[in-house]
Design an enzyme around this catalytic site. Structure first.
Site, PDB file in Angstrom:
ATOM      1  N   ARG A 115      40.498  38.989  56.702  1.00  0.00           N
ATOM      2  CA  ARG A 115      41.160  38.994  55.398  1.00  0.00           C
ATOM      3  C   ARG A 115      42.450  38.196  55.527  1.00  0.00           C
ATOM      4  NH1 ARG A 115      44.397  43.432  51.723  1.00  0.00           N
ATOM      5  NH2 ARG A 115      44.451  42.072  49.889  1.00  0.00           N
ATOM      6  N   HIS A 116      42.695  37.332  54.560  1.00  0.00           N
ATOM      7  CA  HIS A 116      43.880  36.470  54.581  1.00  0.00           C
ATOM      8  C   HIS A 116      45.167  37.261  54.772  1.00  0.00           C
ATOM      9  CE1 HIS A 116      45.232  37.825  50.633  1.00  0.00           C
ATOM     10  NE2 HIS A 116      43.951  37.808  50.266  1.00  0.00           N
ATOM     11  N   LYS A 172      49.139  38.535  54.165  1.00  0.00           N
ATOM     12  CA  LYS A 172      49.784  39.152  53.002  1.00  0.00           C
ATOM     13  C   LYS A 172      50.546  38.108  52.191  1.00  0.00           C
ATOM     14  CE  LYS A 172      52.043  43.476  51.812  1.00  0.00           C
ATOM     15  NZ  LYS A 172      52.634  44.723  52.365  1.00  0.00           N
ATOM     16  N   MET A 220      52.590  36.852  48.323  1.00  0.00           N
ATOM     17  CA  MET A 220      53.598  37.302  47.374  1.00  0.00           C
ATOM     18  C   MET A 220      53.011  38.331  46.406  1.00  0.00           C
ATOM     19  SD  MET A 220      55.330  33.583  46.556  1.00  0.00           S
ATOM     20  CE  MET A 220      56.343  34.188  45.208  1.00  0.00           C
ATOM     21  N   ARG A 243      45.700  30.744  49.914  1.00  0.00           N
ATOM     22  CA  ARG A 243      46.115  31.773  50.865  1.00  0.00           C
ATOM     23  C   ARG A 243      45.150  31.879  52.042  1.00  0.00           C
ATOM     24  NH1 ARG A 243      44.115  33.992  46.166  1.00  0.00           N
ATOM     25  NH2 ARG A 243      42.716  35.806  46.206  1.00  0.00           N
ATOM     26  N   GLU A 261      37.467  35.124  46.550  1.00  0.00           N
ATOM     27  CA  GLU A 261      37.554  36.469  45.999  1.00  0.00           C
ATOM     28  C   GLU A 261      36.803  36.572  44.672  1.00  0.00           C
ATOM     29  OE1 GLU A 261      37.523  39.475  46.364  1.00  0.00           O
ATOM     30  OE2 GLU A 261      39.567  40.025  46.957  1.00  0.00           O
TER      31      GLU A 261
END
Length: 230
Positions: free
Chosen positions: A11-12, A14, A16, A61, A89
């Site tokens: 999972r990318h 974190k 903003m 991201r 996503e």
């Protein structure tokens, strides 16, 4: 002799929007400084895994995450890397970019639940979730369930099949929380809905003759190892 085909699905880092509790979907924000640091630690933890190829979704991201990991990898400059829009996503349509409370406030009500926790405790299906998102989306951008299922499955399966056909080995894939969780449910229908995967976590699958096997999910030990080495 062929090697085992293994997918390290990440999972990318974190972003903003993750930090301030906004829904991303097909909208995008860059990693925060802290998000970059964690992915750098992940990259250090993964630096000795012999990846044959690397992929990410085409979201910024995910691309940013993949590049940081490859930069830290012992052989990163020589690992072929490509993007694939199929592993991006889910699209939340008009709810993209809004606060998480908007999405997870309206979707449970559409499905006749009191709130998010009530909905999750009743173990709704991903089809129910996709249908509810489509109903909540006033822009008519959200994807129907069958389209999501087709693109996500074909995206990951095509990558796995290509690696297996070329002798097997390890492949790094950077994707997204809901998409990874959804993929797990397609592999094993009894798998619980787990849309809160940690940023930078690794979910490992193996693949043989058209069949995926889940090895582990939401593993953060590579980050911890990178912290020690860093």
């Amino acid at each position: 002799m062929s090697e085992t085909t293994s997918l390290y699905i990440i999972r990318h880092g974190k972003t903003m929007f993750n930090t301030i509790g906004r829904t991303q979907g097909w909208s995008d924000t860059p990693l925060t400084n802290e998000g970059e640091k964690v992915i750098q630690q992940l990259g250090i933890g993964l630096k000795d895994v012999p990846f044959k190829e690397a992929y990410s979704s085409d979201s910024g991201r995910a691309i940013q995450t993949a590049k940081i990991i490859l930069r830290e990898h012992r052989n990163g400059a020589n690992i072929p890397y490509a993007t694939d829009s199929r592993i991006r996503e889910w699209c939340f349509g008009s709810l993209d970019g809004g606060y998480d409370g908007e999405l997870w406030g309206v979707v449970p009500r559409i499905l006749a639940f009191k709130n998010y926790d009530d909905m999750m405790n009743n173990r709704i299906s991903y089809r129910d979730l996709a249908d509810a998102i489509m109903k909540a989306d006033t822009a008519d951008w959200a994807e129907p369930y069958e389209k999501i299922r087709e693109r996500v499955w074909n995206g990951f399966e095509d990558i796995a099949h290509r690696i297996e056909k070329n002798g097997g080995g390890n492949v790094m894939i950077v994707s997204h929380g809901l998409t990874i969780s959804f993929l797990l449910s397609l592999i094993d229908s009894s798998y619980p809905m787990q849309i809160n995967l940690e940023n930078g976590s690794v979910t490992k699958l193996t693949y043989k003759n058209g069949t995926f096997k889940i090895e582990y999910v939401n593993n953060t030990t590579f980050i911890e190892e990178g912290k020690k080495q860093g």
